[in-house]
Design an enzyme around this catalytic site. Structure first.
Site, PDB file in Angstrom:
ATOM      1  N   ASN A 155       4.010 -15.214 -15.147  1.00 57.03           N
ATOM      2  CA  ASN A 155       3.795 -15.935 -13.893  1.00 57.03           C
ATOM      3  C   ASN A 155       4.585 -15.305 -12.743  1.00 57.03           C
ATOM      4  OD1 ASN A 155       1.906 -17.649 -14.844  1.00 57.03           O
ATOM      5  ND2 ASN A 155       3.259 -19.398 -15.126  1.00 57.03           N
ATOM      6  N   CYS A 162      13.028   9.737  -2.728  1.00 60.04           N
ATOM      7  CA  CYS A 162      11.854   9.074  -2.133  1.00 60.04           C
ATOM      8  C   CYS A 162      11.965   7.558  -2.039  1.00 60.04           C
ATOM      9  CB  CYS A 162      10.600   9.433  -2.918  1.00 60.04           C
ATOM     10  SG  CYS A 162      10.231  11.186  -2.801  1.00 60.04           S
ATOM     11  N   TYR A 221      -4.688 -30.325 -17.438  1.00 61.16           N
ATOM     12  CA  TYR A 221      -5.567 -29.155 -17.409  1.00 61.16           C
ATOM     13  C   TYR A 221      -5.547 -28.431 -18.749  1.00 61.16           C
ATOM     14  CZ  TYR A 221      -6.402 -29.927 -12.573  1.00 61.16           C
ATOM     15  OH  TYR A 221      -6.821 -30.500 -11.413  1.00 61.16           O
ATOM     16  N   ARG A 257      20.086  13.585  -4.857  1.00 63.43           N
ATOM     17  CA  ARG A 257      20.040  12.730  -3.665  1.00 63.43           C
ATOM     18  C   ARG A 257      19.777  11.279  -4.047  1.00 63.43           C
ATOM     19  NH1 ARG A 257      15.703  15.808  -0.320  1.00 63.43           N
ATOM     20  NH2 ARG A 257      15.060  16.291  -2.429  1.00 63.43           N
TER      21      ARG A 257
END
Ligand SMILES: NC(=O)c1ccc[n+]([C@@H]2O[C@H](COP(=O)([O-])OP(=O)(O)OC[C@H]3O[C@@H](n4cnc5c(N)ncnc54)[C@H](O)[C@@H]3O)[C@@H](O)[C@H]2O)c1
Length: 438
Positions: free
Chosen positions: A214, A268, A10, A331
């Site tokens: 990739n 979070c 290719y 936290r």
């Protein structure tokens, strides 16, 4: 230019067609006679949009020849592009059989070639292959030196099957990993007209960045697919969600969060990842990639812990404690966890963080730190200079010119700085500075 292309799959076949279309004389080399016969007859060896017409055109131009003779192709060209396959071996390692055999053949051809020659490796190869594996083979077989008698370089290929001619003509960029100017000039002559930047870098970075590209593609696809599986179970439209996610070009589709650094934390990300994993589990949806993120983050923390322990020293100074610069939120700060682990190992800690003051810590934030570092009040120092002076090892989790200047002013040669923030130029810091993983 006279170009030889090794490996007409290719990548090689499309390069051959496009380079001869652009006016270069191209010699195609493959061990597969069928592919060579097809190309010689103006036919394409790969199914790709536009290749049938383009191969007919370039074969008719007379600028394309084919051969199985690697030596002759090296001798009859100025530059060789190596595009042979590098498939997986049974154990997952890279099977480099084809490229190693070819390197030997090319080395033998260079032994008798008097003109300068450039070899550009375009196959995807694991970092270090060009300099540690291919160069020694070629130098030994040729009896000549890279950078003097011939030049090696690496140029990753970014074309995608299905749109390879379009990608050839409009790549995201041209990356050239080279140790000398000459091969870069040659590649600029071949690809400099393309509508993109040509960036020169080290050979190893060029080899590695191809894997990163990739891996990043695979990561993004998997992220979208895991999200879709979860959305499906929750009755949410995954296309709508991912479309909204992609519309944030400030934090999502951007450079944000793509710089190496210390582990993430805060109030979070960890809790929301845990909730996502739990949600998936409760709906019998497997999301192995999302569920593995916190584990990977813990691994990053373990690297820092091991680096500090490996110094064998006991007085540890922390510069920074909150989960990121400019906040007093402790936290799930990875620095708090690291401090907790070091105290557990019997280390003596002192901590400087300009944003963290016991008198102003409130609510959940205060409860968190009191349960994880009960004696935090005794560890905190208001003066960075004192923390630096009293430590054998400094863990730097806070960036900024104030911190760097304090390190320059206060550090001694007998100290080690474990740099979690990429301080950049270390000039002037007397201590031994060790990056976390850089
Ligand atoms: N296919 C892609 O979209 C793509 C994109 C970017 C990079 N790459 C990388 O480019 C390389 C080539 O990929 P491909 O898909 O074109 O491979 P491919 O398997 O389609 O073709 C490789 C060719 O190399 C030939 N070959 C093997 N040994 C040879 C030798 N000693 N001399 C000459 N030819 C030889 C084979 O016969 C074959 O025709 C791989 O490293 C791949 O990872 C591929």
């Amino acid at each position: 230019m006279k170009i030889s292309i090794f490996g007409l799959g290719y990548v090689g076949a499309v390069s051959l067609a496009c380079l001869s279309r652009d006016g270069h004389d191209v010699i195609g080399v493959d061990i597969d006679r069928n592919k060579l016969d097809l190309i010689a007859a103006g036919k394409t060896p790969v199914v790709e949009e536009g290749m049938v017409e383009l191969m007919q055109r370039v074969a008719a131009s007379g600028r394309v020849t084919v051969t199985t003779d690697a030596g002759a192709a090296v001798r009859d060209s100025d530059i060789s592009l190596v595009c042979v396959g590098t498939p997986s071996a049974a154990n997952g390692s890279q099977d480099q059989g084809a490229i190693l055999r070819l390197a030997r053949e090319m080395g033998r051809a260079l032994a008798v070639k008097t003109q300068p020659h450039v070899i550009v490796f375009r196959s995807t190869i694991v970092p270090g292959t060009v300099e540690d594996v291919l160069r020694p083979i070629i130098e030994e077989e040729s009896g000549k030196r890279d950078g003097q008698d011939f030049h090696l370089c690496f140029q990753p290929e970014f074309l995608r099957e299905g749109s390879s001619i379009r990608d050839y003509d409009k790549p995201p960029f041209t990356i050239v990993g080279a140790n000398h100017e000459h091969p870069v000039d040659q590649l600029r002559a071949l690809f400099g007209h393309l509508p993109c930047k040509l960036i020169r870098t080290s050979v190893r970075s060029a080899e590695m960045m191809k894997y990163c590209c990739n891996n990043f593609h695979a990561l993004k696809i998997t992220f979208a697919n895991e999200t879709a599986r979860l959305c499906d179970a929750l009755g949410v439209d995954a296309f709508e969600v991912m479309d909204l996610v992609c519309q944030d070009t400030q934090l999502n589709i951007s450079k944000a969060y793509l710089k190496p650094g210390f582990a993430f934390g805060g109030s979070c990300l960890p809790k929301d990842l845990r909730a996502t994993s739990y949600l998936a589990k409760s709906h019998d949806v497997e999301v192995p990639m999302l569920s593995a993120i916190l584990k990977s983050n813990e691994e990053h923390l373990a690297v820092a812990l091991n680096k500090v322990l490996a110094t064998g020293k006991r007085r540890i100074g922390f510069i920074g404690l909150s989960f990121k610069s400019g906040t007093d939120d402790l936290r799930e700060s990875p620095l708090v966890t690291l401090a907790e682990q070091l105290i557990g190992k019997g280390m003596q800690l002192s901590v400087y963080d300009p944003e963290v003051h016991m008198s102003t810590l409130l609510g959940a934030n205060r409860r968190y730190i009191e349960s994880h570092l009960p004696h935090i009040g005794q560890l905190l120092q208001a003066d960075i200079g004192q923390v630096i002076a009293g430590a054998d090892v400094l863990v730097v989790g806070l960036s900024g010119s104030d911190v760097t200047q304090a390190l320059v002013r206060g550090c001694r040669a007998d100290q080690t700085v474990i740099d979690l923030v990429n301080l950049g130029s270390q000039t002037g810091i007397a201590a031994q500075v060790e990056g976390l993983c850089w």
